[in-house]
Write a protein that holds these residues in place. Structure first.
Motif, PDB file in Angstrom:
ATOM      1  N   UNK A   1      44.640  46.880  42.699  1.00  0.00           N
ATOM      2  CA  UNK A   1      43.766  46.951  41.480  1.00  0.00           C
ATOM      3  C   UNK A   1      44.679  47.302  40.268  1.00  0.00           C
ATOM      4  N   UNK A   2      44.468  46.698  39.082  1.00  0.00           N
ATOM      5  CA  UNK A   2      45.132  47.141  37.730  1.00  0.00           C
ATOM      6  C   UNK A   2      44.010  47.658  37.076  1.00  0.00           C
ATOM      7  N   UNK A   3      43.728  48.845  36.615  1.00  0.00           N
ATOM      8  CA  UNK A   3      42.804  49.131  35.400  1.00  0.00           C
ATOM      9  C   UNK A   3      43.486  48.875  34.099  1.00  0.00           C
ATOM     10  N   UNK A   4      42.477  48.194  33.270  1.00  0.00           N
ATOM     11  CA  UNK A   4      43.253  47.911  31.904  1.00  0.00           C
ATOM     12  C   UNK A   4      42.538  48.919  30.733  1.00  0.00           C
TER      13      UNK A   4
ATOM     14  N   UNK B   1      36.980  51.586  44.733  1.00  0.00           N
ATOM     15  CA  UNK B   1      38.123  51.017  43.855  1.00  0.00           C
ATOM     16  C   UNK B   1      38.228  52.192  42.693  1.00  0.00           C
ATOM     17  N   UNK B   2      39.296  52.081  42.066  1.00  0.00           N
ATOM     18  CA  UNK B   2      39.651  53.164  40.932  1.00  0.00           C
ATOM     19  C   UNK B   2      38.826  53.264  39.741  1.00  0.00           C
ATOM     20  N   UNK B   3      37.932  52.095  39.597  1.00  0.00           N
ATOM     21  CA  UNK B   3      37.067  52.060  38.543  1.00  0.00           C
ATOM     22  C   UNK B   3      35.992  51.212  38.911  1.00  0.00           C
TER      23      UNK B   3
ATOM     24  N   UNK C   1      38.009  42.631  29.959  1.00  0.00           N
ATOM     25  CA  UNK C   1      37.926  43.117  31.225  1.00  0.00           C
ATOM     26  C   UNK C   1      38.364  44.429  31.484  1.00  0.00           C
ATOM     27  N   UNK C   2      37.813  45.226  32.598  1.00  0.00           N
ATOM     28  CA  UNK C   2      37.969  46.583  32.923  1.00  0.00           C
ATOM     29  C   UNK C   2      39.045  46.695  33.880  1.00  0.00           C
ATOM     30  N   UNK C   3      39.189  45.645  34.651  1.00  0.00           N
ATOM     31  CA  UNK C   3      40.089  45.716  35.763  1.00  0.00           C
ATOM     32  C   UNK C   3      40.517  44.125  36.301  1.00  0.00           C
ATOM     33  N   UNK C   4      41.484  44.179  37.034  1.00  0.00           N
ATOM     34  CA  UNK C   4      42.368  43.115  37.974  1.00  0.00           C
ATOM     35  C   UNK C   4      42.236  43.382  39.390  1.00  0.00           C
ATOM     36  N   UNK C   5      41.653  42.769  40.133  1.00  0.00           N
ATOM     37  CA  UNK C   5      41.775  43.106  41.618  1.00  0.00           C
ATOM     38  C   UNK C   5      42.278  41.805  42.477  1.00  0.00           C
ATOM     39  N   UNK C   6      42.946  41.961  43.540  1.00  0.00           N
ATOM     40  CA  UNK C   6      43.391  41.017  44.205  1.00  0.00           C
ATOM     41  C   UNK C   6      43.844  41.415  45.527  1.00  0.00           C
ATOM     42  N   UNK C   7      43.759  40.624  46.823  1.00  0.00           N
ATOM     43  CA  UNK C   7      44.139  40.891  47.952  1.00  0.00           C
ATOM     44  C   UNK C   7      45.579  40.226  48.422  1.00  0.00           C
ATOM     45  N   UNK C   8      46.214  40.811  49.319  1.00  0.00           N
ATOM     46  CA  UNK C   8      47.491  39.923  49.845  1.00  0.00           C
ATOM     47  C   UNK C   8      47.496  40.511  51.185  1.00  0.00           C
TER      48      UNK C   8
END
Length: 175
Positions: free
Chosen positions: A172-175, A84-86, A127-134
């Motif tokens: 992923x979206x790093x916050x 992951x990025x983070x 939170x530090x990030x949001x993750x998901x799968x699609x």
């Protein structure tokens, strides 16, 4: 249209189950981009668990549940081996599951509103990030996630090949 997003309640379960069933019927009648299967996923038990654990949120429009999403800290098993990025523990990461929009509300901004809510909710909680799968062929959802600033990380097998869903893209979206 005015939307209200709030935590789901046990009294919402019947309506959420109808949302899932009517969404799955509409997907079956058209193009099933997410690969959802009526009676398999999403189902009532997903909503009950999400409400009981305090992770399920609903978006209401004119008193009806127009959509729902589960925002938990539970990754799929395949997430563990991904670069992951983070790097941080899942108590600092929100994982988006079961983003569902009722067919009567498709193309009315429900998905985008739920994604914005997920980000605001995650930021408020530090939170530090949001993750998901699609599912790799869920093109409408992929466009939505990318427009919302999510970055593609990797494609993995989540174990749904028996349902014709072999590959999932992770974002992923790093916050």
């Amino acid at each position: 249209m005015e939307f209200i997003i709030e935590a789901g309640k046990l009294s919402d379960i019947d309506e959420i189950e109808r949302l899932y069933n009517e969404m799955n019927d509409a997907l079956e009648a058209g193009i099933n981009y997410p690969g959802f299967k009526k009676g398999i996923y999403p189902v009532r038990e997903n909503a009950v668990e999400g409400v009981e654990e305090g992770y399920l949120y609903v978006i209401r429009c004119d008193g009806r549940i127009a959509g729902s999403v589960i925002l938990s800290h539970k990754p799929e098993e395949a997430y563990i081996a991904v670069a992951w990025n983070i790097e941080c523990s899942y108590d600092k990461i929100i994982v988006i599951h079961t983003l569902a929009v009722h067919p009567d509300f498709v193309r009315k901004g429900i998905g985008h509103s739920l994604m914005n809510f997920a980000e605001q909710h995650a930021r408020k909680q530090g939170m530090k990030a949001i993750r998901l799968d699609v599912y790799e062929k869920n093109y409408p959802a992929i466009r939505l996630y990318e427009r919302c600033g999510y970055e593609y990380v990797e494609t993995v097998d989540l174990g749904y090949a028996d349902y014709g869903l072999p590959w999932y893209k992770l974002y992923e979206k790093v916050l």
